[in-house]
Write a protein that holds these residues in place. Structure first.
Motif, mmCIF file in Angstrom:
data_model
loop_
_atom_site.group_PDB
_atom_site.id
_atom_site.type_symbol
_atom_site.label_atom_id
_atom_site.label_comp_id
_atom_site.label_asym_id
_atom_site.label_seq_id
_atom_site.Cartn_x
_atom_site.Cartn_y
_atom_site.Cartn_z
ATOM 1 N N ILE A 27 -11.999 0.119 4.061
ATOM 2 C CA ILE A 27 -10.929 -0.323 2.815
ATOM 3 C C ILE A 27 -12.562 -0.564 1.418
ATOM 4 O O ILE A 27 -13.505 -0.791 1.991
ATOM 5 N N PRO A 86 0.742 -1.158 0.089
ATOM 6 C CA PRO A 86 -0.054 0.408 0.579
ATOM 7 C C PRO A 86 1.468 1.417 -0.476
ATOM 8 O O PRO A 86 1.924 1.757 1.054
ATOM 9 N N LEU A 98 -7.671 2.448 2.683
ATOM 10 C CA LEU A 98 -7.414 1.571 1.620
ATOM 11 C C LEU A 98 -8.042 2.140 0.051
ATOM 12 O O LEU A 98 -8.997 1.312 0.800
ATOM 13 N N ASN A 121 0.488 -7.988 2.300
ATOM 14 C CA ASN A 121 1.369 -6.033 3.319
ATOM 15 C C ASN A 121 -0.203 -6.397 3.242
ATOM 16 O O ASN A 121 -0.112 -4.785 4.174
ATOM 17 N N VAL A 122 -1.039 -5.988 4.203
ATOM 18 C CA VAL A 122 -2.596 -5.652 4.876
ATOM 19 C C VAL A 122 -3.012 -6.512 5.718
ATOM 20 O O VAL A 122 -3.128 -7.543 5.802
ATOM 21 N N LEU A 139 -9.953 -7.360 7.755
ATOM 22 C CA LEU A 139 -8.626 -6.768 7.392
ATOM 23 C C LEU A 139 -9.131 -5.590 8.132
ATOM 24 O O LEU A 139 -8.475 -4.919 9.086
ATOM 25 N N GLN A 156 -5.135 -2.178 9.994
ATOM 26 C CA GLN A 156 -4.450 -1.296 9.816
ATOM 27 C C GLN A 156 -5.237 0.235 9.043
ATOM 28 O O GLN A 156 -4.503 0.868 9.394
ATOM 29 N N TYR A 157 -6.266 -0.678 8.598
ATOM 30 C CA TYR A 157 -7.091 0.713 7.677
ATOM 31 C C TYR A 157 -8.718 0.792 8.474
ATOM 32 O O TYR A 157 -9.118 -0.647 8.918
#
Length: 430
Positions: A386, A23, A315, A377-378, A409, A382-383
């Protein structure tokens, strides 16, 4: 670098400026294509270019790629330069990783440019004007569906755009096929990275002599590599905790005001998707006259999606070859937005500081369930939100494997955004 699960080539370079496996801020991959455009302009307009202005723009571009917080300013300064090449040029971006790179390179020129990207999608109603193989890839066949039969039939230079060149064989195969059907004098091969050996470089020179053509190679970084042995692929335990609850999934049909192409696709099992394609993705060919229409569509969608954001960490995801328009839309959605795309490239994940892929999630592609796609890589949480953007509708049961992963996620919501020109059923519409 990372280990690639592929018998033909056991490694790949994980780019920090491409927007595929990592990202990134959306202006970073847009700027990488713009920087290649500037290199092309300097190559083709050496006598007419104002060197001091060009040097300043290139310095800005490099600075923006190294320091992402300056990428947006550098990108807009390059765009505002309104570069015009001394002659018409056709750009071809290679699927799947360079579809957006090629498009962003082409988009830098104010006129006289055309663009198309190759595809691996089977569209029964259309005939591919060129077909070639990418020898090291896990998916080898490239097709090229040009709606305008004159797109490749002229004698103007062709610029082939890829994210990296290792052997140069993909470009050689492409040039051979194009030259056999649409002969011309000049080709340019543009890439972020050029790792060709002396023997690979000589292969270009040999092809020039054989076909009576000129091939120019342009790249942001050039060097040499030597890889020996095979990677030791150790099974990786799942890292991070599972979320306490799945994020909410919201499906929204968003009108972009752009024309559709009434053709279908067929997957490996012969299952047909009747949903029309977005005409302006780059898959069917574009010229400079189309750019304003695309800009308007991008801004229209970005404004609507910006209003759907609830968190500060967002994201935006493209899917497979559909990279450029989601990237452009992400760039206009405000602060705190990252961008990347799903991919069909199989990479071994390992949580290590000096390794390019620390997490991987696999699922069957919505377009063809015989193909595995990946999100890299998520990490969970993390977000906040999305957004995954689709250029055409797909049956819900085929997109669910992807959205199920994204719901684990995202911290808050997953927005499945289906771009459309007409009202649809099955979700909210804006």
């Amino acid at each position: 670098m990372a280990a690639r699960i592929n018998k033909k080539r056991s490694f790949l370079f994980v780019s920090k400026v491409l927007g595929k496996h990592i990202p990134v801020g959306p202006y970073t991959p847009l700027l990488s294509g713009a920087a290649l455009a500037l290199l092309l302009y300097l190559e083709m307009s050496a006598d007419g270019a104002d060197r001091s202005i060009m040097d300043k723009l290139m310095s800005q571009a490099v600075h923006g790629l190294i320091y992402p917080e300056f990428a947006e300013e550098a990108y807009h300064d390059l765009l505002d330069a309104r570069l015009v090449l001394p002659q018409p040029v056709v750009f071809i971006g290679f699927a799947e990783t360079a579809t957006a790179l090629g498009h962003s390179m082409y988009n830098m020129f104010a006129g006289g440019a055309s663009y198309i990207h190759t595809t691996r999608e089977n569209i029964p109603e259309l005939e591919s004007v060129v077909t070639f193989e990418e020898e090291h890839s896990h998916a080898v066949d490239h097709l090229c569906y040009a709606l305008n039969p004159k797109l490749l039939s002229g004698t103007e230079p062709i610029v082939l755009v890829d994210d990296e060149i290792t052997t140069g064989n993909t470009a050689i195969n492409t040039i051979r096929d194009i030259q056999s059907k649409f002969p011309r004098q000049e080709y340019v091969v543009a890439s972020l990275l050029d790792w060709r050996s002396a023997a690979n470089i000589q292969a270009y020179r040999d092809l020039e002599q054989e076909l009576g053509i000129r091939i120019t190679a342009l790249s942001l970084l050039q060097g040499s590599i030597k890889v020996t042995g095979t990677p030791l692929l150790k099974p990786q335990a799942e890292s991070g905790e599972e979320p306490a609850a799945l994020a909410e999934l919201v499906t929204t049909y968003v009108r972009d005001g752009l024309e559709r192409l009434q053709v279908t696709s067929a997957d490996a099992l012969g299952i047909v998707n009747l949903s029309p394609y977005l005409k302006y993705s780059g898959r069917f060919g574009l010229d400079s006259a189309d750019n304003q229409r695309i800009d308007e569509g991008v801004s229209r969608v970005a404004g609507q999606l910006r209003d759907l954001r609830e968190g500060s960490r967002t994201l935006v995801m493209g899917v497979g070859e559909f990279m450029y328009l989601p990237m452009r839309i992400a760039a206009e959605m405000g602060e705190g937005v990252s961008y990347q795309s799903s991919t069909r490239s199989p990479i071994h994940p390992e949580r290590r500081e000096d390794y390019g892929v620390h997490s991987a999630a696999a699922y069957p592609s919505a377009g063809d369930t015989e193909i595995t796609n990946f999100i890299y890589n998520v990490d969970p949480g993390q977000y906040d939100d999305i957004f995954v953007l689709l250029e055409r509708d797909v049956p819900r049961q085929r997109i669910e494997p992807m959205t199920d992963i994204l719901q684990r996620l995202a911290a808050n919501k997953v927005h499945l955004i289906v771009l459309t020109s007409e009202p649809e059923t099955g979700g909210s519409r804006i």
